[in-house]
Enzyme design. Sequence first.
Site, PDB file in Angstrom:
ATOM      1  N   HIS A  31      18.107  13.017 -16.844  1.00 44.86           N
ATOM      2  CA  HIS A  31      16.658  13.055 -17.070  1.00 44.86           C
ATOM      3  C   HIS A  31      16.347  13.271 -18.545  1.00 44.86           C
ATOM      4  CE1 HIS A  31      14.638  14.017 -12.979  1.00 44.86           C
ATOM      5  NE2 HIS A  31      15.216  12.844 -13.008  1.00 44.86           N
ATOM      6  N   ASP A  73       0.848  -1.196   0.000  1.00 45.67           N
ATOM      7  CA  ASP A  73       0.000   0.000   0.000  1.00 45.67           C
ATOM      8  C   ASP A  73       0.885   1.249   0.000  1.00 45.67           C
ATOM      9  OD1 ASP A  73      -1.623   2.136   0.735  1.00 45.67           O
ATOM     10  OD2 ASP A  73      -2.780   0.983   2.189  1.00 45.67           O
TER      11      ASP A  73
HETATM   12  C1  MEV Z   1      12.782  13.636  -9.202  1.00 46.43           C
HETATM   13  O1  MEV Z   1      11.750  12.733  -9.326  1.00 46.43           O
HETATM   14  C2  MEV Z   1      13.495  13.457  -7.901  1.00 46.43           C
HETATM   15  C3  MEV Z   1      14.570  14.501  -7.588  1.00 46.43           C
HETATM   16  O2  MEV Z   1      14.016  15.805  -7.672  1.00 46.43           O
HETATM   17  C4  MEV Z   1      15.022  14.205  -6.185  1.00 46.43           C
HETATM   18  C5  MEV Z   1      15.957  15.252  -5.595  1.00 46.43           C
HETATM   19  O3  MEV Z   1      15.906  16.419  -5.987  1.00 46.43           O
HETATM   20  O4  MEV Z   1      16.701  14.863  -4.682  1.00 46.43           O
HETATM   21  C6  MEV Z   1      15.693  14.415  -8.550  1.00 46.43           C
END
Ligand code: MEV
Length: 423
Positions: free
Chosen positions: A378, A281
């Site tokens: 990313h 969950d």
């Molecule tokens: C993105 O999903 C998560 C981050 O923003 C975490 C962070 O900033 O530590 C990259």
Amino acid sequence: MSKVISGFSKFSKEEKITWLAANYFSNQQEIIKTLKQYWNEDSALQQLHDDFIENTITNFYMPYGIAPNFVINGKEMVIPMVVEESSVVAAASLVAKFWSTRGGFKASVVSTKKIGQVHFMYQGKKSDLSTYFEAKKPKLLEATAAITKNMEKRGGGILDIQLVDKTDDLSNYYQLFVTFETKDSMGANFINSCLEAMANEFRNESVEIVMSILSNYVPECLVRAEVSCKVEELGGDNPRRFAKKFEQAVKIAAVEPYRAVTHNKGIMNGIDSVVLATGNDFRAIEAGAHAYAAKDGKYKSLTHCEITNGIFKFWIEIPLAVGTVGGLTALHPMAKLSLDMMNRPNARELMEIMATAGLAQNFAALRALTTKGIQHGHMKMHLMNILNQLGANEQQKDCIVKQFENKTVSHSAVVEAFNQLKN
Ligand code: MEV
């Protein structure tokens, strides 16, 4: 005309879809086709999924990925992750490999107590209530005997019942504060059934029960995971500078709530993925984790970092109430497969695995943030998503990925490159 409807749940699946399409869409045939496209051909498997909730009309796919190369307490393992965010599994896999040659992850369960409360109102003398509670206590346990019998055989059950006076916070408000051990089950049904049985036994003319429910705040269902190595072993151009900056990033998240929330969100990227893959969950886990992050009266990082005597140490401490038996873990074939993949962990081991996944994810995020920046990785994954959206074939993808190797990825730049390539 109003779209409020009675008896909707009694409709067949076809009828529900037809109703939805007719009332909320103009392109009805297309919508119906899309919904049905996600039905499983195996009708028994589809029925299983239909029955998890009410008014199921189709399935919603999420990617199921695996992160190999984890070494946890000396055991090599692959971790299943269900998540839509493109870089999460890649980051987990990279970090798992990184730490696999530096001693791996060490994880241990601190405690496994869970909590439930019977909230009630009482207007009489407190001493009378205390006397009533003490006299009733054995009866409260007796009232739950049928429910706790099996749990006790597995080594769990009710650990303690306390009467708590909350009248300073709210007039006439008291609780029965109950602690449980639920072994390998998450225990929500067990706890709630016990609480309701106790409430029935406890109520009288002057005890007005308001509600009986488990708490998803479980600060004593706690697990810790850690990595450590000599600073020099961290690698890169300047490991000392890296370690220092990394430590600073963690310390910022300990003092600055705006940063702490994002920092912890990154941790939950790892944890929730495993929670979902194992049929646990995730709302309970999220609620409990964030409450724990605020336990000192200020929202803080769930991870910690220390550099002492040339040793870099990074760890997480997080409450995770999860199960490896019962609930969806037994019903969902993919949840079962996830557990099988990890050699059927018990709940304690699963807590350790999840905490490790969270720590790994946070290490990956902070490493990227304090070095190349987060967009670098990313955007590589984002590029693939954009190309998929544009319907690029494999050749076109290869070509554009090459073009963007040393270029900033933006949606418009990718569209432009794709159009140029097509022409
Ligand atoms: C993105 O999903 C998560 C981050 O923003 C975490 C962070 O900033 O530590 C990259």
